[in-house]
Design an enzyme around this catalytic site. Structure first.
Site, PDB file in Angstrom:
ATOM      1  N   HIS A 183       1.336   2.020  -8.190  1.00 50.36           N
ATOM      2  CA  HIS A 183       0.420   0.938  -8.569  1.00 50.36           C
ATOM      3  C   HIS A 183       0.243   0.853 -10.082  1.00 50.36           C
ATOM      4  O   HIS A 183      -0.830   1.046 -10.631  1.00 50.36           O
ATOM      5  CB  HIS A 183      -0.932   1.122  -7.862  1.00 50.36           C
ATOM      6  CG  HIS A 183      -0.885   0.706  -6.431  1.00 50.36           C
ATOM      7  ND1 HIS A 183      -0.868   1.594  -5.382  1.00 50.36           N
ATOM      8  CD2 HIS A 183      -0.783  -0.538  -5.881  1.00 50.36           C
ATOM      9  CE1 HIS A 183      -0.792   0.932  -4.235  1.00 50.36           C
ATOM     10  NE2 HIS A 183      -0.735  -0.358  -4.504  1.00 50.36           N
ATOM     11  N   HIS A 190       4.808  -2.624 -10.818  1.00 48.95           N
ATOM     12  CA  HIS A 190       4.411  -3.283  -9.569  1.00 48.95           C
ATOM     13  C   HIS A 190       3.785  -4.650  -9.874  1.00 48.95           C
ATOM     14  O   HIS A 190       4.144  -5.660  -9.269  1.00 48.95           O
ATOM     15  CB  HIS A 190       3.419  -2.402  -8.807  1.00 48.95           C
ATOM     16  CG  HIS A 190       2.746  -3.088  -7.656  1.00 48.95           C
ATOM     17  ND1 HIS A 190       3.436  -3.587  -6.572  1.00 48.95           N
ATOM     18  CD2 HIS A 190       1.434  -3.389  -7.447  1.00 48.95           C
ATOM     19  CE1 HIS A 190       2.583  -4.148  -5.730  1.00 48.95           C
ATOM     20  NE2 HIS A 190       1.364  -4.052  -6.237  1.00 48.95           N
ATOM     21  N   HIS A 239      -3.801  -8.369  -9.986  1.00 48.59           N
ATOM     22  CA  HIS A 239      -4.375  -8.031  -8.675  1.00 48.59           C
ATOM     23  C   HIS A 239      -4.617  -6.547  -8.442  1.00 48.59           C
ATOM     24  O   HIS A 239      -5.382  -6.180  -7.557  1.00 48.59           O
ATOM     25  CB  HIS A 239      -3.491  -8.589  -7.542  1.00 48.59           C
ATOM     26  CG  HIS A 239      -2.345  -7.698  -7.206  1.00 48.59           C
ATOM     27  ND1 HIS A 239      -1.179  -7.657  -7.957  1.00 48.59           N
ATOM     28  CD2 HIS A 239      -2.184  -6.791  -6.224  1.00 48.59           C
ATOM     29  CE1 HIS A 239      -0.362  -6.766  -7.434  1.00 48.59           C
ATOM     30  NE2 HIS A 239      -0.937  -6.222  -6.378  1.00 48.59           N
ATOM     31  N   ASP A 240      -3.984  -5.642  -9.239  1.00 48.26           N
ATOM     32  CA  ASP A 240      -4.169  -4.195  -9.056  1.00 48.26           C
ATOM     33  C   ASP A 240      -4.638  -3.505 -10.340  1.00 48.26           C
ATOM     34  O   ASP A 240      -4.467  -2.296 -10.509  1.00 48.26           O
ATOM     35  CB  ASP A 240      -2.858  -3.533  -8.599  1.00 48.26           C
ATOM     36  CG  ASP A 240      -2.706  -3.537  -7.076  1.00 48.26           C
ATOM     37  OD1 ASP A 240      -1.553  -3.588  -6.590  1.00 48.26           O
ATOM     38  OD2 ASP A 240      -3.733  -3.513  -6.370  1.00 48.26           O
ATOM     39  N   ASP A 279       2.743  -9.167  -2.734  1.00 50.28           N
ATOM     40  CA  ASP A 279       2.366  -7.755  -2.866  1.00 50.28           C
ATOM     41  C   ASP A 279       3.386  -6.848  -2.180  1.00 50.28           C
ATOM     42  O   ASP A 279       3.621  -5.726  -2.622  1.00 50.28           O
ATOM     43  CB  ASP A 279       0.972  -7.528  -2.270  1.00 50.28           C
ATOM     44  CG  ASP A 279       0.249  -6.331  -2.907  1.00 50.28           C
ATOM     45  OD1 ASP A 279      -0.804  -5.951  -2.396  1.00 50.28           O
ATOM     46  OD2 ASP A 279       0.744  -5.786  -3.925  1.00 50.28           O
TER      47      ASP A 279
HETATM   48  C1  LIG Z   1       6.402  -0.112   1.760  1.00 49.95           C
HETATM   49  C2  LIG Z   1       4.937   0.011   1.960  1.00 49.95           C
HETATM   50  N1  LIG Z   1       4.466   0.847   2.896  1.00 49.95           N
HETATM   51  C3  LIG Z   1       3.128   0.960   3.144  1.00 49.95           C
HETATM   52  C4  LIG Z   1       2.666   1.810   4.200  1.00 49.95           C
HETATM   53  C5  LIG Z   1       1.307   1.859   4.493  1.00 49.95           C
HETATM   54  C6  LIG Z   1       0.397   1.090   3.776  1.00 49.95           C
HETATM   55  C7  LIG Z   1      -1.073   1.051   4.156  1.00 49.95           C
HETATM   56  O1  LIG Z   1      -1.912   0.875   3.321  1.00 49.95           O
HETATM   57  N2  LIG Z   1      -1.363   1.110   5.491  1.00 49.95           N
HETATM   58  C8  LIG Z   1      -2.690   0.850   6.059  1.00 49.95           C
HETATM   59  C9  LIG Z   1      -2.581   1.049   7.580  1.00 49.95           C
HETATM   60  C10 LIG Z   1      -3.916   0.716   8.264  1.00 49.95           C
HETATM   61  C11 LIG Z   1      -4.285  -0.732   8.016  1.00 49.95           C
HETATM   62  C12 LIG Z   1      -4.401  -0.947   6.506  1.00 49.95           C
HETATM   63  C13 LIG Z   1      -5.503  -0.038   5.954  1.00 49.95           C
HETATM   64  C14 LIG Z   1      -5.124   1.418   6.198  1.00 49.95           C
HETATM   65  C15 LIG Z   1      -5.019   1.633   7.717  1.00 49.95           C
HETATM   66  C16 LIG Z   1      -3.786   1.776   5.532  1.00 49.95           C
HETATM   67  C17 LIG Z   1      -3.075  -0.612   5.803  1.00 49.95           C
HETATM   68  C18 LIG Z   1       0.838   0.294   2.675  1.00 49.95           C
HETATM   69  C19 LIG Z   1       2.191   0.218   2.361  1.00 49.95           C
HETATM   70  N3  LIG Z   1       2.684  -0.594   1.336  1.00 49.95           N
HETATM   71  C20 LIG Z   1       2.112  -1.398   0.392  1.00 49.95           C
HETATM   72  C21 LIG Z   1       0.686  -1.600   0.070  1.00 49.95           C
HETATM   73  C22 LIG Z   1       0.103  -2.851   0.226  1.00 49.95           C
HETATM   74  C23 LIG Z   1      -1.231  -3.054  -0.137  1.00 49.95           C
HETATM   75  C24 LIG Z   1      -1.986  -2.018  -0.653  1.00 49.95           C
HETATM   76  C25 LIG Z   1      -1.416  -0.763  -0.820  1.00 49.95           C
HETATM   77  C26 LIG Z   1      -0.072  -0.565  -0.477  1.00 49.95           C
HETATM   78 CL1  LIG Z   1       0.652   0.988  -0.723  1.00 49.95          CL
HETATM   79  N4  LIG Z   1       3.075  -2.012  -0.298  1.00 49.95           N
HETATM   80  N5  LIG Z   1       4.270  -1.613   0.149  1.00 49.95           N
HETATM   81  C27 LIG Z   1       4.034  -0.719   1.165  1.00 49.95           C
HETATM   82 MG   LIG Z   2      -4.036  -3.531  -4.315  1.00 47.90          MG
HETATM   83 ZN   LIG Z   3      -0.435  -4.532  -5.204  1.00 48.97          ZN
END
Ligand SMILES: Cc1nc2ccc(C(=O)N[C@]34C[C@H]5C[C@H](C[C@H](C5)C3)C4)cc2n2c(-c3ccccc3Cl)nnc12
Ligand SMILES: [Mg+2]
Ligand SMILES: [Zn+2]
Length: 344
Positions: A81, A85, A121-122, A234
């Site tokens: 982050h 990104h 956004h981050d 995102d």
């Molecule tokens: C490749 C990839 N994998 C990722 C695997 C997992 C998660 C993740 O936050 N899972 C969740 C699963 C449940 C329901 C909700 C809230 C929590 C409980 C946690 C989400 C994010 C992932 N992610 C992001 C990303 C997007 C937005 C914010 C932060 C991140 Cl890191 N961008 N790319 C990826």
């Molecule tokens: Mg974010």
């Molecule tokens: Zn982001």
């Protein structure tokens, strides 16, 4: 204090043309992480110019330069982050604005706010997540936990601080009324990046796109579309070539596992996906791409079948690559190590 050298460089004649940033810069097949870090601020300036936002909103070059440099400065350096990104997310937003004719789906202020919100956004992300902020009783959770989306509210607040800085407000030529509308749109877009929020509204999004019912005069429809597109930006690393997708997963799990280590040191049990001793990364990624990411681009494909088909195809390729790695691990053909998962 904004580095003056940066402003001089950014406001003098551009040294790069679009193709110099990276091949096919304005196409969905391009990979923004291939843009040199030292060119990213100039590339952001190019995006505002190329979308005619600089002209349309009479943004002074020094104002735009200061804004971009302060946004960049607002990012810390966790494995994922960080500014890279932010830049790649803003780039995907630029691709949507340019290739999906979003001027026909959004109001001019929504169109403009979408790019600004993507870049910011981050801002000031600490490599944590909302569950950690709340459970650790952090300063941010003290401020925002009653409303939820703690990190996202902080990113929005930091964005407003930048816009309030002398000579950095890219919205300075808007009326009071327009400026207040823009802040509401930017807040909605940044809050939409909380994946828990996305999961709450995705049935509404799917209903809207399935019956080809998108009504540009319907404010709720435009809101749902902005939420969908912001989540698409995102997660956009997942729509790129496999090497990019795999490298990004490595960064994400570096960040997740460091957080898991921190929770363990505080005597807490991290979630499986954050625990380096338990996480089955290929399986977690197959699930994430199938359940959360792919449906986002399939929804877009329902509105823009010709332009977004390429995104869905690439996600399917990436899912299949994770399945192949998972199969090799299950067959014990290879050791379960970072090398196997992230380098082979
Ligand atoms: C490749 C990839 N994998 C990722 C695997 C997992 C998660 C993740 O936050 N899972 C969740 C699963 C449940 C329901 C909700 C809230 C929590 C409980 C946690 C989400 C994010 C992932 N992610 C992001 C990303 C997007 C937005 C914010 C932060 C991140 Cl890191 N961008 N790319 C990826
Ligand atoms: Mg974010
Ligand atoms: Zn982001």
């Amino acid at each position: 204090h904004v580095p003056d050298r940066g402003i001089e460089e950014l406001t003098s004649a551009p040294t790069k043309r679009m193709e110099d940033f990276c091949p096919n810069f304005d196409s969905f097949v391009s990979v923004p992480r291939h843009v040199a870090d030292s060119d990213t601020c100039q590339a952001v300036m190019f995006m505002f110019d190329d979308l005619s936002l600089t002209k349309q909103y009479r943004i002074h070059r020094t104002t735009l330069a200061r804004f971009v440099l302060l946004a960049r400065k607002g990012y810390r350096d966790p494995p994922y982050h960080n500014w890279s990104h932010a830049f790649s997310v803003a780039h995907f937003t630029y691709l949507c604005l340019k290739n999906l004719r979003l001027e026909n789906y959004l109001t001019p202020l929504e169109y403009f706010s979408f790019l600004v919100a993507s870049l910011c956004h981050d801002i000031d992300h600490r490599g944590t997540n909302n569950s950690f902020e709340n459970s650790s009783g952090s300063a941010l959770s003290g401020l925002y936990s009653s409303e939820g989306s703690v990190l996202e509210r902080h990113h929005f607040s930091q964005t407003v601080c930048i816009l309030n800085r002398e000579g950095c407000n890219v919205f300075e030529n808007l009326s009071e009324k327009e400026y207040s509308a823009v802040l509401d749109i930017i807040r909605d877009i940044i809050l939409a990046t909380d994946l828990a929020h996305h999961l709450k509204i995705r049935k509404d999004i799917e209903a809207m796109v399935s019956q080809k019912k998108f009504d540009v005069h319907n404010q709720q429809h435009r809101y749902l579309l902005l939420c969908l597109l912001m989540t698409a930006s995102d997660l956009s690393d997942q729509t790129k070539v496999w090497k990019n997708t795999r490298q990004v997963a490595k960064l994400i799990y570096q960040e997740f596992f460091s957080l898991g280590d921190k929770e363990k040191s505080l005597g807490k049990q991290p979630a499986e996906g954050m625990d380096r001793d338990k996480a089955d990364i290929p399986q977690l990624q197959v699930n994430f791409l199938n359940i959360i990411a792919a449906p986002v681009y399939k929804a877009m494909e329902q509105i823009w079948p010709n332009e977004c088909g390429v995104l869905c195809k690439q996600i399917e390729r990436n899912i299949s690559n994770w399945k192949t790695i998972r199969q090799k691990l299950e067959n014990k053909e290879v050791e379960k190590t970072d090398r196997t998962i992230f380098e082979e």
